[in-house]
Scaffold this active site. Structure first.
Site, PDB file in Angstrom:
ATOM      1  CB  SER A 158      -0.893  -0.220   1.259  1.00  0.00           C
ATOM      2  OG  SER A 158      -0.414  -0.137   2.403  1.00  0.00           O
ATOM      3  CE  LYS A 300      -2.679   2.019   4.442  1.00  0.00           C
ATOM      4  NZ  LYS A 300      -2.419   1.044   3.687  1.00  0.00           N
TER       5      LYS A 300
END
Length: 528
Positions: A158, A300
């Site tokens: 990701s 993230k």
């Protein structure tokens, strides 16, 4: 190391030697040392070094960042030995609970000062030596893990191409201030589940409220490790591999389609579909919950902070009406078309300087489509490389709106996608908002779950803690987290805001990287 990190280290060092001062003053009096010296940070440990006849260079080792904490704790243990306290529990109390233990023995008239000769004459068994060494190692490692840094491994793509699968990171706990565990009674070095038995590694007999020492806010564009907000409820069978709310939503959509022809009223149809879905999921699975600090760790980039307004327009992220920072290593999927005499291959693209990955259980970066058409996951720099190849045209792939998985998962009122999203305001501590039919879906979970309020909707009205409410004032700051691999990331676009109490730390350094061997070029690379 930032100034904030250094500030936190110094304050923790001061707390270690200052918290036991009241009890230490009582012990100093018994040892013939002026009691006031116990209240002066580090002067008190200097007196311990002298009275215990410890080599004086140990005093100076206390000023080494982090390692010095353990020297100070060891000196406190040496102090209680002067009073005949040689049992393991005495030493554990001196090391971990000195603020309580020192006054207890200091005010006990039966506890007498025996001096360094008593320490010299006391002999430990070999077993006791091993136990002390083992416990010290565990305590030291646990304190470092809680207060300083923690090792973390990148499990998915990701964050490609900023972070790669099997990058091993150090995550700084100092950057935003150490967070005190909600569940302090836990087996060391295990996150939430024990190996082999697959049982919980912690107990909630003691559950501490959210506390962060020397807090510093997350900065826009930091790469952040945090506890998965939607991981509060999950199934024992699938854990976070298939989140509970995704399972529930999938079943709800199935029930909606099955009942669509039987119930005419749309509101009633949705309510019944939701109720039936919950009954089925709770029957078919074992449902469990986890406290904040035991939820899965995600990593993230923080693209927006509390008080910001975000919007994504045709794949372009805007923050406060300005084009947001895009990491040079952030990747996005493009549709690449070529003329009939131009053929693209993985080998050719790699030779041109484009990094392509093909991780297990994920889509490859290079996907041939129809003749002379490809789907390729590219950074902005790699886009410029492809543009220079004759016969190549590129268009950014844009996902259609109306994806029911997209936050806030209310397609009856809000139709967004990963590439066209918002505008959405990020909640900020102390700010009051109006609650409207258009924004309730966006903020309901933050108010109800993250800030622990009773929430009810009756007759078109909202009741918070049994009081009718048209406004709400937020108690925490929130953040918006997105993966750099924009089309391959389950992030805030799917599950919403990250509350400040879920923030673990800042990704700091890649200390190891592995892909069929060591990736030497990534070793000891700082993360930006």
């Amino acid at each position: 190391m930032s100034l904030h990190d250094l500030f936190v280290i110094i304050l923790i060092s001061l707390l270690i030697v200052e918290l036991p001062a009241f009890g230490l003053a009582k012990l100093f009096e018994k040892a013939g040392i002026p009691a006031w010296k116990a209240w002066v940070p580090f002067y008190n440990t200097w007196e311990i070094v002298k009275v215990a006849k410890i080599r004086r260079h140990w005093f100076y080792w206390q000023f080494i960042p982090v390692a010095g904490w353990f020297i100070s704790i060891w000196l406190l243990v040496e102090m209680v030995k002067l009073f005949g306290k040689f049992r393991f529990l005495d030493h554990a109390a001196a090391a971990l609970l000195s603020v309580l233990y020192f006054p207890m023995i200091g005010m006990n008239p039966k506890v007498k000062y025996l001096g360094p000769e008593a320490v010299k004459n006391h002999k430990k068994t070999t077993l006791r030596e091993w136990i002390d060494a083992g416990v010290f190692a565990v305590v030291a490692a646990t304190l470092i893990r809680v207060f300083v840094f923690e090792a973390y491994t990148i499990p998915t793509g990701s964050m490609e191409k900023t972070l790669l699968v099997n990058d091993f990171l150090f995550v700084s706990k100092l950057s935003y201030g150490p967070r005190i565990p909600n569940t302090p009674l836990a087996i060391p070095f295990v996150h939430h589940t024990l190996p082999v038995t697959h049982s919980k590694s912690y107990t909630e007999i003691i559950h501490l409220p959210y506390t962060r020492w020397f807090a510093s806010p997350v900065k826009r564009n930091d790469v952040v490790v945090f506890n998965f907000p939607a991981g509060d409820t999950l199934t024992k069978e699938l854990d976070s591999a298939d989140p509970y709310y995704d399972i529930l939503q999938s079943e709800e959509m199935k029930q909606y389609q099955q009942l669509k022809g039987q119930i005419a009223n749309e509101a009633e149809l949705r309510a019944i579909s939701k109720q039936k879905a919950r009954e089925i999921v709770w029957t078919d699975y074992t449902i469990m919950t986890r406290p904040v600090d035991k939820r899965e760790n995600y990593i993230k980039r923080c693209v927006a902070i509390a008080g910001d307004t975000i919007q994504i327009v045709d794949g372009i992220l805007m923050v406060n009406n300005q084009k947001a920072f895009v990491s040079p290593t952030a990747a996005t999927e493009y549709i690449v078309n070529t003329t009939s005499n131009t053929i693209l291959t993985e080998e050719g693209l790699r030779d041109a300087g484009i990094r392509l990955t093909s991780e297990p259980n994920s889509l490859p970066d290079f996907q041939p489509g129809t003749a002379n058409s490809y789907k390729i996951n590219l950074t902005e720099q790699e886009v410029e490389i492809l543009k220079k190849i004759p016969g190549v045209t590129l268009t950014r792939e844009i996902e259609p709106i109306g994806d029911p998985r997209i936050f806030p998962r209310d397609t009856a009122n809000i139709l967004w996608s990963v590439d066209n999203f918002g505008p959405l305001w990020i909640p900020k501590k102390g700010v009051t908002i109006q609650l409207t039919p258009k924004n309730v879906a966006c903020y309901r979970r933050a108010i109800k779950v993250y800030e622990n309020n009773k929430w009810e909707e009756r007759d078109g009205k909202i009741f918070i803690n049994d009081q009718e409410a048209t406004t709400y004032t937020f108690k925490m700051n929130y953040y918006w987290m997105m993966g750099d691999n924009r089309h391959r990331s389950q992030d805030s676009r799917f599950w919403g805001f990250v509350p400040e109490d879920h923030v673990v730390g800042e990704a700091w350094l890649i200390w190891m990287s592995w892909e069929k061997g060591v990736r030497w070029s990534r070793m000891f690379r700082t993360i930006h």
